[in-house]
Structure formats: structure tokens, C-alpha cells
Design a protein around this motif. Sequence first.
Motif, short mmCIF file in Angstrom:
data_model
loop_
_atom_site.label_atom_id
_atom_site.label_comp_id
_atom_site.label_asym_id
_atom_site.label_seq_id
_atom_site.Cartn_x
_atom_site.Cartn_y
_atom_site.Cartn_z
N UNK A 413 48.14 13.49 41.01
CA UNK A 413 48.56 13.34 39.62
C UNK A 413 48.63 14.70 38.93
N UNK A 414 49.43 14.81 37.87
CA UNK A 414 49.36 16.02 37.04
C UNK A 414 47.96 16.21 36.49
N UNK A 415 47.57 17.44 36.13
CA UNK A 415 46.17 17.74 35.80
C UNK A 415 45.60 16.86 34.68
N UNK A 416 46.37 16.60 33.62
CA UNK A 416 45.86 15.88 32.46
C UNK A 416 46.25 14.41 32.45
N UNK A 417 46.79 13.90 33.53
CA UNK A 417 47.30 12.53 33.53
C UNK A 417 46.29 11.57 34.16
N UNK A 418 46.35 10.32 33.71
CA UNK A 418 45.59 9.25 34.34
C UNK A 418 46.49 8.04 34.48
N UNK A 419 46.17 7.19 35.44
CA UNK A 419 46.95 5.98 35.68
C UNK A 419 46.01 4.79 35.72
N UNK A 420 46.51 3.64 35.27
CA UNK A 420 45.77 2.38 35.32
C UNK A 420 46.46 1.48 36.32
N UNK A 421 45.71 1.00 37.31
CA UNK A 421 46.28 0.22 38.39
C UNK A 421 45.66 -1.17 38.41
N UNK A 422 46.49 -2.17 38.67
CA UNK A 422 46.04 -3.54 38.90
C UNK A 422 46.56 -3.95 40.26
N UNK A 423 45.64 -4.30 41.14
CA UNK A 423 45.97 -4.63 42.53
C UNK A 423 46.73 -3.48 43.19
N UNK A 424 46.24 -2.26 42.91
CA UNK A 424 46.78 -1.02 43.48
C UNK A 424 48.22 -0.73 43.05
N UNK A 425 48.70 -1.36 42.00
CA UNK A 425 50.03 -1.08 41.46
C UNK A 425 49.86 -0.48 40.07
N UNK A 426 50.57 0.61 39.80
CA UNK A 426 50.45 1.30 38.52
C UNK A 426 51.10 0.44 37.44
N UNK A 427 50.33 0.13 36.39
CA UNK A 427 50.87 -0.63 35.26
C UNK A 427 50.95 0.22 34.00
N UNK A 428 50.28 1.37 33.96
CA UNK A 428 50.34 2.24 32.79
C UNK A 428 49.85 3.62 33.19
N UNK A 429 50.35 4.62 32.48
CA UNK A 429 49.90 5.99 32.70
C UNK A 429 50.10 6.79 31.42
N UNK A 430 49.32 7.83 31.26
CA UNK A 430 49.40 8.66 30.06
C UNK A 430 48.72 9.98 30.33
N UNK A 431 48.85 10.89 29.37
CA UNK A 431 48.22 12.20 29.46
C UNK A 431 47.27 12.41 28.29
N UNK A 432 46.10 12.97 28.59
CA UNK A 432 45.11 13.32 27.57
C UNK A 432 44.57 14.71 27.89
N UNK A 433 43.90 15.30 26.90
CA UNK A 433 43.32 16.63 27.06
C UNK A 433 41.80 16.51 26.93
N UNK A 434 41.11 16.83 28.02
CA UNK A 434 39.66 16.65 28.04
C UNK A 434 38.94 17.62 27.11
N UNK A 435 39.53 18.80 26.86
CA UNK A 435 38.86 19.81 26.04
C UNK A 435 39.29 19.76 24.58
#
Length: 696
Positions: A413-435
Motif C-alpha cells: 500500500x502507499x505509505x499513508x493509505x489503509x484499506x478495509x476488507x470484508x472476506x479478503x475483498x477491499x470495500x473501502x480505502x483512504x489516506x490519513x496522516x499519522x503525524x
Amino acid sequence: MKHYVTELRQALSRHQWAVPVFLLALLAMVMLPLPPLALDIFFTFNIVLSLVVVLVAVGVKRPLDFAVFPTIILVTTLMRLGLNVASTRVVLLHGQNGPDAAGHVIESFGNVVIGGNFVVGLVVFIILMIINFVVVTKGAERISEVSARFTLDALPGKQMAIDADLNAGLINQQQAQTRRKEVATEADFYGAMDGASKFVRGDAIASILILIINLIGGVAIGSLMHDLPLGESFRLYALLTIGDGLVAQIPALLLSAASAVIVTRISDADAGEFSDQVRQQLLAKPAVLYSAAGVMLVLGLIPGMPWMPFLAFAAVLVLGGWAMAKQPGGVQPAPDNLGLLQSVTAAAVQDFGWQSLPITEQLSVRVGYRLVSQLDPGQGAPLATRLKGVRQSVSEAMGFVLPPVHVRDDLTLPPNQYTILINDSIVAKAEVHADKLMAIPSPHVYGQLDGIPGIEPAYQLPVTWIDPKDKAHALGMGYQVADCVSIVATHVTRVVRQHLDELIRHDDVHALHERLNALSPKLAAALEKACPAQLQHAVFKQLLREGVALKDIVQIATALLDSIDTTKDPILLTAEVRCALRRQLVSTAPEIKAFTLGTELEQLLLGALSSARHTNKKVPLDNYPVDPSLLGQLQEHMAHARDLMKQQATAPILLVTPQLRPLLARYARLFAQGLQVLSFNEVPEGKELKVLGTVG
């Protein structure tokens, strides 16, 4: 008489008369002359009280553990000023009788400081006042002022953090109330400390003025009224004045030091005692003690330096560093590389079998490498902890236990991105900044923020990513501020609620049946006999798909059992359950505001349903063919109706006939998310209906 004595003792035991008695005693000290013995007792009590306060201030783990401290400062300051007035009266009235005219405590303190030299004694006393007034009191006053200001500025953010933790399920309502009370108490404490520091500062100024008045007035009274020689008068009244001032300045200095200790402590209940903090933080690294010992050794070897104390302290530092290095837990043992290699080799040579196949995870979150810090157990694993709270909160709201949320890093994944998976299929993704922090604009803001523009992932709102140091500025301008963990948790909550029907499995049907059996055994037995588990699973999925909770499993089971002899269609059974739960589907307001279908559109949809059933009698009620042009109009007009009701701050509701509700509910999930489709049968009795418009 005995009865009145008993009542007096009970009243005093409840401390009802403590404040009036103290005020009367203070008034008596100011107005009435006190004997020397009483002055000795009061001055000794003042010193003892100051010592106790200092020891308590050093021993507390956090400032709120000594919340009564501002009041104690006020009480002791008033008592000390009253004693100053009383002792001044005695010194000026009876000072000519000798050094013990104002009591032995004042005489002893004066003799100790003066030591035979009045000038030296006066200089020492002035130095003590300067230390108290300029250094300790001034510093404590400034720290109290800054602490009160920052505590009040951080109050809205702390309240929002408590609400976020409550919504995420990390804390319950009682814990939230406790934390809110603690935040309010903290703000009150630092505000009170800011005010109490002004009393300490005023007391220091009053001590200087009282010293000057006592010295000048005493010398004048001794020389002019009692015919004492000027030197004798100065010696006598200087002794009494300095003793009086010193016996008041020592408790004042102790209280000022206690005030400085309290306001400089960090509010952390887990930090331990003060001595433990000093040992863990100041003496944590033996290398620091060795370095200091080396510097002392070099200084001791310089010609002309007093080598004895320098070398003695160098030896003490070396001994202390050696003792710290010998303590257990200082150095962690290195891992057993040989054992690790053996375990890896053994795992590699195992035969591949069914247990080696990867398991599909029902619900998981993958994060980029810059978000891995949110999973670090050393930092409390804030993201994993928050998602556990999300799971608990949604499970309690929807009436069945969600599968665990598996969180892991994903280097693809890109450094700041996360994905949400249901049954190992991506249903949503977005980018956030931890700092950084996300600033979300409220309906009324007072300017723009400098930062990185972005989109809030759960509700697609325009936001700005700001540095943590700008949080107070953003709150003051009307923005809501949240960290990346809260943003991810909110997004996961929304995604999970949208896909609940994919998360309930046949094992959950069995668990729900066991719950029903515990609540109503006969109903559970009858339902198990009449309705197979596969059909129950289909009905539960349909209910969750439409956002209906399974909490009232007894009511759901009763509705299923009442309708199972009439139909085996999951959609029709779901409609019967919805009618049974109709009070759960709408708000508690006495009036329902909604849109309805236009007459022409309703007839077209009913005609399409009739044609589909003429061709296939088993056609699903939520999936029969509709004219494409009609479908396009529905897509546009349903979204428009939803937006209009949101603008009027009304829950978006569309009321339709029972035959059309399954189809239009599916279209609402596709075209107008957030629009609730109800049938006229699902409107509870006693609710007034107000039609805001029609979808045509």
C-alpha cells in the motif's frame, strides 16, 4: 444539659462549625491581644501545618490528588497574616520588657538568625524574603497562570476525545461521566491555583511591609516613649522584628515551595511516587553518572581545587552508576539466535497440508508503513484498541457479535493509505496522516486553516490536515479536530454498518438461537421446529441489510413463528418482522415527516410488478424488471428528496405501499444512501404523518 453537649459534639464531628470557628479565631487574633504562650502555640502550629503540606505535595502522584490545596493556601495565608497582626501588637506594646515579650518562638528564631550581629541577621532575613518573593512565588504564580490558561484551552478537545471514545465503545457511560468530571475538576483546580498564587504573592509583599513597620515603629516607640537608648532600642526591636518576620517567612517559603511542586507536577496517575520518578528518570542511565564522575575527577585534579570533596563525590557517582547497572531489567538479554534458527528450519521442513492454507478473514484492516506506529504494542496499539471498541459498540447496537477485526501492515500500500476488507475483498480505502490532526469544519467557522487539504473518508467531507501544535487554534476557529485513529475507527464503523449482511454466518444463527433459548425456551423450540436455520439466516441477512438490529430476538422469533405457516419467502417474512419492530424503525418524535411516491409513478411500478408476476409468479419483490427511463428518474428524484429532508434537519424517510417497499429499499441503498424506505404498515400507531413532498 447532657443532650446539648451531645448535639454540640455531633455538630463538631460533622465539621459544620469548623469555618465559623476559624473565622472567629482569626478575628480574635486581629482585634484582641494574645498572650505570649498563645503566640508560641499558633506559630508552632503554623510551621507544623506548612511542613505537612510540603510533604503531602511531594508525595501525591498527580495534582488532582491534592485538590484542596488552593483552599489550604488561602486558609494558611489568612492565619499567618492574623498572627502577624497579633505579634506586631505584642511587639510594639510590650517589646521594652525584653526579647521574650512576644514569646519564646520569636525570641529563639531571632537569636538564631542574628547570631550576635544585627546587620548580618537583617541581611539574611531580606535574602529569605527575596528568595520567596522573586524566585519561588513569582515562578509558581507564572506556572499557575499558564497551566490554567492551557487547561481551559484544552477543555473542548478533551471533551470531544471523551465523546469519541464513548462512541467508539472504548469506555462506557459511567467511565465517560467520570472522565468528564475529572476534566472539569482539573480546570477548576488550575483556575483556583492561579487565584491562590495571588494570595501567596500578596503575603510576601505584606511580610516586607510588616518588617519595615515593626522595625521603624519599634525603634521609635522604644526611644521616644520608653526612654531606651537608640542602640538598645534598635537591638531589642530588631531581634523581635526579625524573629517575628522569620517565624512567618519560613512557613510562607514552605507553602510557596509546595505550590511550585504541585503546579509543576505532570498529571499522571500511573507515574508512581515522586522519589520513584526521580530514580527512573534522573538516574535511569548509569552512563550519565559515569560521565558526571569523570567531570568531577577532572575538576579535583586541577591544581588549587579542593580535591577532597570533588574526588569524594566522583567516587559516590561511580558507586551509584555501578549499582544502577547491576539492577535487574537494565539490559535486556539478546535473543537466542540459535533457537530462532532452529524453529524457522523446523517450520520450513513441515509438510504442506490443509492447515497450511491461508484462512479468509471476515473483517480486516491493512495499513501502509507510515501507519504501522498505530499498531505498535509499545505505544499501546491505539488503532487495534480502538477497533476492538468499534466491534463491541456495533455488536451491542445490532444484536449479534461481529467477527474480530484483524489489523496488519501491508507494504504494497502507499505509505499513508489503509484499506478495509470484508472476506479478503477491499470495500473501502483512504489516506490519513499519522503525524497530523484532521480539522473538520463545523457549520460556522471563523476562517481558513493552513494545512494539507483532504477528504474525510467516512462521509466525504472536505477537511484540512494540521500540525498538532495548531489544535487549539483550530478549535477556537470552530473546527472539530480528530486524530488519524479516530478517523479510521469512524470509517470502519460506517463500512461495517453498510455490510452487516455479509458478516452474519450460519454459526451466528445458532448463537442467536441459544440466546433465544435462554430467554424463551418454548418459543425457541417451536421456532427451531417450524423454521429451518437456512431460512432464519436469510431473514436475518435481509434485516441487517436494511439496518434493522437483532437485539429483540424474542419479538423477531415471535413474528417469524406467526408468519411461517403463510409464506416461506424471506422478503415477506422480513416485512412481517419489520412490522413487529415498527417502533424500532422510527424516532421517538410524535410526528413523522416523509416523502411519498407520486400517484403516476406508483401505478407504473405496480404495473411492472404485475407484469413480472404474470410471467414468473416467484419473481423476487426486490428484483423485478423496471423500465430503464423510469429507473433513471428514480435515481435522480430519490437522491433529491433525501437532500431536501437533510437540509430541513429531518430524517430522510420515503413512505410507500408494502408491495413496493422491498424494491425501493434496494434502489435507495444504490442511489440514495441514507434514505429510509418504510411501508405504510410500518408506521406505529399514534404517530402523526406529515408529507413534505412526492417523488414522481
